[in-house]
Motif scaffolding. Structure first.
Motif, PDB file in Angstrom:
ATOM      1  N   UNK A  38     -44.723  -0.996 -12.858  1.00 22.00           N
ATOM      2  CA  UNK A  38     -43.402  -1.536 -12.510  1.00 22.00           C
ATOM      3  C   UNK A  38     -42.326  -0.833 -13.332  1.00 22.00           C
ATOM      4  N   UNK A  39     -41.143  -0.827 -12.764  1.00 26.09           N
ATOM      5  CA  UNK A  39     -40.032  -0.185 -13.452  1.00 26.09           C
ATOM      6  C   UNK A  39     -39.130  -1.251 -14.071  1.00 26.09           C
ATOM      7  N   UNK A  40     -38.395  -0.833 -15.096  1.00 23.46           N
ATOM      8  CA  UNK A  40     -37.366  -1.699 -15.655  1.00 23.46           C
ATOM      9  C   UNK A  40     -36.215  -0.824 -16.119  1.00 23.46           C
ATOM     10  N   UNK A  41     -35.047  -1.437 -16.201  1.00 21.60           N
ATOM     11  CA  UNK A  41     -33.842  -0.714 -16.598  1.00 21.60           C
ATOM     12  C   UNK A  41     -33.120  -1.505 -17.679  1.00 21.60           C
ATOM     13  N   UNK A  42     -32.707  -0.818 -18.720  1.00 18.48           N
ATOM     14  CA  UNK A  42     -31.957  -1.456 -19.798  1.00 18.48           C
ATOM     15  C   UNK A  42     -30.619  -0.759 -19.962  1.00 18.48           C
ATOM     16  N   UNK A  43     -29.569  -1.531 -19.819  1.00 15.61           N
ATOM     17  CA  UNK A  43     -28.241  -1.029 -20.140  1.00 15.61           C
ATOM     18  C   UNK A  43     -27.892  -1.629 -21.491  1.00 15.61           C
ATOM     19  N   UNK A  44     -27.764  -0.769 -22.454  1.00 16.65           N
ATOM     20  CA  UNK A  44     -27.751  -1.217 -23.840  1.00 16.65           C
ATOM     21  C   UNK A  44     -26.494  -1.963 -24.239  1.00 16.65           C
ATOM     22  N   UNK A  45     -25.414  -1.734 -23.543  1.00 16.79           N
ATOM     23  CA  UNK A  45     -24.149  -2.374 -23.907  1.00 16.79           C
ATOM     24  C   UNK A  45     -23.651  -3.236 -22.761  1.00 16.79           C
ATOM     25  N   UNK A  46     -23.335  -4.487 -23.040  1.00 14.74           N
ATOM     26  CA  UNK A  46     -22.796  -5.338 -21.974  1.00 14.74           C
ATOM     27  C   UNK A  46     -21.312  -5.031 -21.751  1.00 14.74           C
ATOM     28  N   UNK A  47     -20.634  -4.599 -22.815  1.00 16.96           N
ATOM     29  CA  UNK A  47     -19.224  -4.223 -22.690  1.00 16.96           C
ATOM     30  C   UNK A  47     -18.966  -2.982 -23.536  1.00 16.96           C
ATOM     31  N   UNK A  48     -18.106  -2.112 -23.023  1.00 15.41           N
ATOM     32  CA  UNK A  48     -17.693  -0.944 -23.788  1.00 15.41           C
ATOM     33  C   UNK A  48     -16.175  -0.851 -23.708  1.00 15.41           C
TER      34      UNK A  48
END
Lengths: 113, 116
Positions: free
Chosen positions: A1-11
């Motif tokens: 399975x794949x997963x995705x992480x976006x490290x910052x919720x706000x920039x």
């Protein structure tokens, strides 16, 4: 399975400054990678995609992203942001075998005047 | 070419009621996908329809259902609404099913559902 992480919720970034929005993925198989943008009160639209070939992908509105297989990353960059870039940015991945998109949680880009 | 049209834009319902949302895809697009977007959970895939058949389904309870008509228009139904169903529901269309690599998703502006 794949997963995705976006490290910052706000920039938050000043207008005309450069920006990088980070995206890391995990997958045991080869993947396709996408960035979508959602402007306020609108649906999402495709910014750019990596399917194969050159690891540097150019998209609309001056954005580009670089696929780094060893670091399993697909970071989005723009050299100089405008107030009109205020939006939420979503990274997504799909396995080459099933095409179903897995989405990151999104990063809100906040442009400071 | 007209984009993806979702109606209504805003909806307020009471717990226990049911709701139907509508999506008209871009002309010529045969695949319609539905997503739920909330601040806490992000974008969650509900289901995809292609040529009137459900091709993929996300991990949502049976209260969430959909259908697609012969003209590719799609409807999504949520029965016995719960407070947690409050969300932005997005519809996306593409030319073909499962070919997002060649046919990216085109999203509508969404229906904002509030359950009170």
């Amino acid at each position: 399975a794949q997963s995705v992480t976006q490290l910052d919720s706000q920039v938050p970034v000043f207008e005309e400054a450069p920006v990088e929005l980070r995206c890391n993925y995990s997958s045991s198989v080869s993947v396709y990678l996408f960035w979508y943008v959602q402007y306020p009160n609108q649906g999402l639209q495709l910014l750019l995609k990596y399917l194969s070939g050159s690891t540097l992908v150019k998209g609309i509105n001056g954005f580009e992203a670089e696929f780094n297989k060893s670091q399993t990353s697909f970071h989005l960059r723009k050299p100089s942001v405008h107030i009109s870039d205020t939006a939420e940015y979503f990274c997504a991945v799909s396995a080459r075998s099933n095409y179903q998109l897995i989405w990151g949680a999104g990063t809100k880009l906040i442009i400071k005047p | 070419k007209a984009g993806v049209t979702q109606t209504p834009r805003y909806l307020i319902k009471t717990r226990g009621q049911q709701v139907t949302l509508s999506c008209s895809p871009i002309s010529g697009h045969r695949s319609v996908s539905w997503y739920q977007q909330t601040p806490g959970q992000g974008l969650q895939f509900l289901f995809e329809y292609f040529s009137e058949t459900q091709r993929n389904k996300g991990n949502f309870p049976g209260r969430f259902s959909g259908r697609q008509f012969s003209n590719s228009r799609s409807e999504m139904n949520v029965s016995t609404l719960e407070l947690g169903d409050s969300a932005l529901y997005l519809c996306a269309s593409s030319l073909d099913s499962g070919t997002t690599i060649t046919s990216p998703l085109h999203f509508g502006n969404g229906t904002r559902l509030t359950v009170t």
